[in-house]
Design an enzyme around this catalytic site. Structure first.
Site, PDB file in Angstrom:
ATOM      1  CB  CYS A  73      10.839   0.033  -1.689  1.00 30.50           C
ATOM      2  SG  CYS A  73      11.139  -1.058  -0.290  1.00 30.50           S
ATOM      3  CG  HIS A 101       6.130   1.414   1.245  1.00 28.80           C
ATOM      4  ND1 HIS A 101       6.398   1.469  -0.108  1.00 28.80           N
ATOM      5  CD2 HIS A 101       7.234   0.867   1.832  1.00 28.80           C
ATOM      6  CE1 HIS A 101       7.611   0.964  -0.315  1.00 28.80           C
ATOM      7  NE2 HIS A 101       8.139   0.596   0.831  1.00 28.80           N
ATOM      8  CD  GLU A 102       7.993   1.812   5.487  1.00 29.37           C
ATOM      9  OE1 GLU A 102       8.549   0.716   5.644  1.00 29.37           O
ATOM     10  OE2 GLU A 102       8.336   2.641   4.620  1.00 29.37           O
ATOM     11  CG  HIS A 162       8.359  -3.221   3.904  1.00 31.43           C
ATOM     12  ND1 HIS A 162       9.086  -3.962   3.011  1.00 31.43           N
ATOM     13  CD2 HIS A 162       8.541  -1.920   3.541  1.00 31.43           C
ATOM     14  CE1 HIS A 162       9.681  -3.158   2.139  1.00 31.43           C
ATOM     15  NE2 HIS A 162       9.360  -1.910   2.441  1.00 31.43           N
TER      16      HIS A 162
HETATM   17 NI    NI Z   1       9.908  -0.186   1.405  1.00 32.77          NI
END
Ligand code: NI
Length: 164
Positions: free
Chosen positions: A87, A129-130, A133
């Site tokens: 990341c 993953h995004e 976030h």
């Molecule tokens: Ni990330």
């Protein structure tokens, strides 16, 4: 268009859920263009708005030569993957973790038109993953316990660069 500073682990904006986008305006399109510049400059395969300090549900990606974005995504997930991940907000560290192998992301483009994206493998992993976030979650939070402890130990030892 401009490269914006990337926020690092510990910045509150990375650990707080982001807000849905309600205005599909010029400011949103500037944000997305800047996020793409920032992702390419890093370089990275994905970048979420909170990583540039903006608490809105938007991410961009650059996977296999295809650059895109999505606003207010929701995911439908199937299959299993266990691959090494990193990341831009936790630079240099990389750990293996579970993700789904196939992802459909549904949301809107920068003009407010409905958008449906489908990804396998790295692209599916990027979408997950995004989107994490946007929920205020970093990939570290679902590592195997020993890997998570290792990551936190390295982060708490001092400022970046962190390595493993
Ligand atoms: Ni990330």
């Amino acid at each position: 268009m401009a490269v914006r500073p990337i926020r690092l682990y510990g910045d509150p904006v990375l650990h707080t859920p982001s807000h849905p986008v309600t205005a599909f305006d010029h400011a949103l399109r500037t944000l997305i263009a800047d996020m793409i510049d920032t992702m390419i400059d890093a370089p990275g395969v994905g970048l979420a708005a909170p990583q540039v300090g903006v608490a809105l549900r938007v991410f961009v990606y650059d996977v296999d030569g295809v650059i895109g974005h999505i606003v207010n995504p929701t995911l439908t997930l199937t299959g299993d993957l266990h691959e090494v991940e990193g990341c831009l907000s936790v630079p240099e560290l990389r750990y293996a973790r579970h993700r789904y192998a196939h992802a459909v992301a549904e949301g809107f483009d920068q003009y407010g038109e409905p958008l449906r994206l489908e990804g396998e493998g790295l692209l599916a992993r990027c979408f997950q993953h995004e989107t994490d976030h946007l929920d205020g979650m970093l990939y570290l939070e679902n590592l195997a316990p020993d890997d998570k402890a290792d990551a936190l130990k390295r982060i708490e030892a001092g400022p970046p660069p962190w390595t493993n």
